[in-house]
Write a protein that holds these residues in place. Sequence first.
Motif: not given
Length: 491
Positions: A32, A336, A340
């Motif tokens: 992230t 990811v 997101t």
Amino acid sequence: MENNDLSTRLLGGKEAEVESEVKLKTKVLDETKKLWVVAGPAIFTRFSTFGVTVISQAFIGHIGSTELAAYALVQTVLLRFVNGILLGMASALETLCGQAYGAKQQHMLGIYLQRSWIVLTICSVILIPLFLLCTPILKLLGQEEAIANVAGYISLWLIPVIFAFVVSFTCQMYLQAQSKNMIITYLAAAALIIHVFFSWLLTVKYKWGVPGAMISTILAYWIPNVGQLIFVIGGGCPDTWKGFSWLAFKDLWLVVKLSLSSGAMVCLELWYNSILVLLTGNMKNAEVAIDALSICLNINGWEMMIALGFLAAASVRVSNELGRGSSKATKFSIVVTVLTSLSIGIVLFVFFLLFRGRLAYIFTNSEEVAKEVGRLSPLLACSILLNSVQPVLSGVAVGAGWQSIVAYVNLACYYLIGIPLGVVLGYLLHLQVTGIWIGMLIGTAVQTIVLLIITWRTDWDKQVTLAQQHVKKWVVPEFEEPKGDEITSVA
């Protein structure tokens, strides 16, 4: 004794499970962080850059409804057409720079940048006649004469913006591959502030009208470019920029081929909304319809800047990891990034459903236009939700170098499904703008599903091998800078 052994195994299993969860959380946090290093500045930069267009439209919209419709046509149809070609062709640089940087062949990035400048500049010159012939082109496409005439005048002011795109797109992709895009953010923010000031000064205070708004627009596009060039050439990227080289003219045809496939992929996508506006222009009460639709597309465009930020991040992360040789890291990065972006898309989906047409008054004083915007808001919210996934998958494609494959997917889903279905719903079933937009949303949904399937079924170990083969094929050994009057040769 057996109980002790059982307890040990159970406790050991729990500890292993906890340790596995901690490792997963650490991996997610690390990924992230890497994601937002690229996505954060990219989103803000795209917000600022898109803000230039929206600010221009807001000031022009308060000059008159004809001027607003004309600017919407030029911006949504012509400028997006050119933007699509140049951005698409520049995305070849995104693939090349990302994979080379991941493979630690940093010296190649400067050469790739120069090659892209050459190819995109030639392309820009070829595109100039579209701006010179804007009025007859729009009339031929069935637009109202008054709107087409004003649009032709506005298009002449936008010729310098074509060449601004060349520098802007290429420098952004070159810097993003190195995670050095914070400088772009600062420059974009400064340009946005300057644009607001000059737009007010020239259109409100001095009442220069459309020329005032366009002068401010040109400055807003070029100010960040000058700053980026100074940063790149002036020593901001010592590992990747070694100076100008004649090697920039070598292997140009290979760059052209990758650029063309990249351009086809992005163009087919960006022109999709342009066709929506063109189809709307042929309907009854076209001025209100175009104004309302352009406002919806601008709001959609604001959210799209977030998605494009994640597109850039997905492209950089995928290309870097493929160049580095890690298929597991590539797959983890994709998961990811998609999750997101989707989370943000769901929040915005709910937000725009609640606010509906109230945001229209930012762009217009017309109650009729605002009412039409409110009616289109559910479709706008659905577009925003799809935008939270589809561009990220396109970013994965760019990072992996699949531009040709995605171009075919876009062609089939958008132009063989979305547009024909939109025409049937809009014209034959008389649903007007709503029908056209529903059809085109279905095309986007099908495209998103296809890209998800392609991404899911991909053999990423094979993609790593292919990426490393491509890097080796394109790399030229790095040379030391020659003495005397010799030309500097790098990469």
